[in-house]
Design a protein around this motif. Structure first.
Motif, short mmCIF file in Angstrom:
data_model
loop_
_atom_site.label_atom_id
_atom_site.label_comp_id
_atom_site.label_asym_id
_atom_site.label_seq_id
_atom_site.Cartn_x
_atom_site.Cartn_y
_atom_site.Cartn_z
N PRO A 1 96.05 74.91 77.87
CA PRO A 1 95.62 76.31 78.07
C PRO A 1 94.81 76.48 79.42
O PRO A 1 94.07 75.84 79.76
CB PRO A 1 94.63 76.40 77.11
N LEU A 2 95.42 77.47 80.32
CA LEU A 2 95.04 77.43 81.63
C LEU A 2 94.44 78.73 82.03
O LEU A 2 94.84 79.85 81.55
CB LEU A 2 96.42 77.52 82.44
N PHE B 1 88.31 70.76 83.43
CA PHE B 1 88.71 70.68 82.08
C PHE B 1 87.52 71.12 81.20
O PHE B 1 86.15 70.65 81.38
CB PHE B 1 88.81 69.34 81.47
N GLY B 2 87.64 71.99 80.09
CA GLY B 2 86.49 72.58 79.36
C GLY B 2 86.12 71.15 78.30
O GLY B 2 86.58 70.06 78.32
N PRO B 3 84.72 71.31 78.20
CA PRO B 3 84.06 70.04 77.58
C PRO B 3 84.53 69.72 76.07
O PRO B 3 84.41 68.61 75.88
CB PRO B 3 82.63 70.69 77.56
N SER B 4 85.26 70.52 75.49
CA SER B 4 85.81 70.01 74.27
C SER B 4 87.20 69.33 74.38
O SER B 4 87.82 68.99 73.16
CB SER B 4 85.82 71.20 73.39
N LEU B 5 87.79 69.48 75.51
CA LEU B 5 89.10 68.93 75.60
C LEU B 5 89.12 67.50 75.60
O LEU B 5 88.34 66.85 76.36
CB LEU B 5 89.96 69.53 76.74
N ASP B 6 90.18 66.88 74.91
CA ASP B 6 90.54 65.50 75.16
C ASP B 6 91.32 65.25 76.41
O ASP B 6 92.65 65.26 76.25
CB ASP B 6 91.26 64.93 73.84
N LEU C 1 80.97 77.33 80.32
CA LEU C 1 80.32 78.12 79.06
C LEU C 1 80.95 77.41 77.81
O LEU C 1 80.48 77.95 76.68
CB LEU C 1 80.05 79.47 79.05
N GLY C 2 81.79 76.58 77.75
CA GLY C 2 82.31 76.05 76.71
C GLY C 2 84.02 76.55 76.24
O GLY C 2 84.48 76.01 75.34
N MET C 3 84.64 77.25 77.28
CA MET C 3 86.04 77.71 76.96
C MET C 3 86.82 76.51 77.07
O MET C 3 86.96 75.82 77.85
CB MET C 3 86.27 78.69 78.15
N LEU D 1 80.95 68.42 83.73
CA LEU D 1 82.40 68.64 83.48
C LEU D 1 83.49 67.68 84.01
O LEU D 1 83.08 67.14 85.15
CB LEU D 1 83.12 69.99 83.60
N ARG D 2 84.70 67.37 83.45
CA ARG D 2 85.42 66.55 84.15
C ARG D 2 86.51 67.19 85.24
O ARG D 2 87.08 68.21 84.80
CB ARG D 2 86.57 66.05 83.16
#
Length: 207
Positions: free
Chosen positions: A127-128, A106-111, A172-174, A193-194
């Protein structure tokens, strides 16, 4: 004719040397192709292979599975390590390696919900980033067919034949979720990352 004869004689000399070398053990050049989804698996094998057969010289190509199969068919490669399916499996000698599980990153900004694992159904609406062969077939088509049979519409943001590109994008943050063979996910990515195991139908084995 003279030039061709010279090349032929050179090949005969090489063959003679390889036959002599074979009497002293296994050696010589070996051309190996590997898809990015299997790259780490191969790289972890090479030190042991080198220790066991120090006279072997490896030549390594990393490419899309469909291109590797084409190179095997054209005899440009001696062996290829890739994910099934193959277009013409009956033409080759195939050996199956022990299966490895897939994971989602999972991207770093996702909940991300607090759950130990995710299924393909759990990924609907996210988003995949998916691995996809240039020549078609493989896990991408299998996953998409699985969702189509359920009348579901996944949100595929990006696909690429290079799984490491997908993982790098997430790193990279996507704001997306990458589906990847577990072994290809580095310890660095796991720390920052998770990462959760993907349960349910194996993307490699879906009809």
């Amino acid at each position: 004719l003279y030039e061709k004869a010279g090349l032929l004689l050179a090949e005969l000399d090489n063959l003679k040397r390889e036959v002599v070398d074979s009497g002293h053990g296994i050696g010589g050049p070996v051309s190996i192709g590997v898809s990015t989804t299997c790259e780490t698996r191969l790289l972890t094998m090479l030190p042991e292979l080198h220790g066991k057969y120090p006279e072997i010289r490896f030549r390594l190509a990393v490419a899309d599975s469909s291109l590797l199969e084409k190179d095997i068919r054209n005899r440009d490669l001696d062996i290829a390590i890739l994910l099934l399916p193959l277009e013409a499996a009956e033409e080759y000698e195939v050996r199956h390696l022990p299966p490895e599980g897939f994971s989602v990153v999972f991207g770093p900004s996702l909940d991300v919900p607090e759950q130990e694992s995710f299924s393909l159904d759990d990924l609907l609406g996210w988003p995949l980033l998916l691995s996809r062969r240039w020549g078609g077939g493989g896990s991408y088509e299998a996953i998409m067919s699985y969702w189509q049979r359920k009348n579901a519409s996944p949100q595929v943001l990006l696909d690429s034949h290079n799984i490491h590109t997908l993982l790098r994008l997430v790193e990279l943050g996507m704001p997306a979720v990458a589906v990847s063979p577990g072994r290809e996910i580095t310890e660095t990515v796991r720390r920052i990352l998770r990462v959760r195991p993907l349960t349910g139908p194996d993307p490699r084995l879906l009809p």
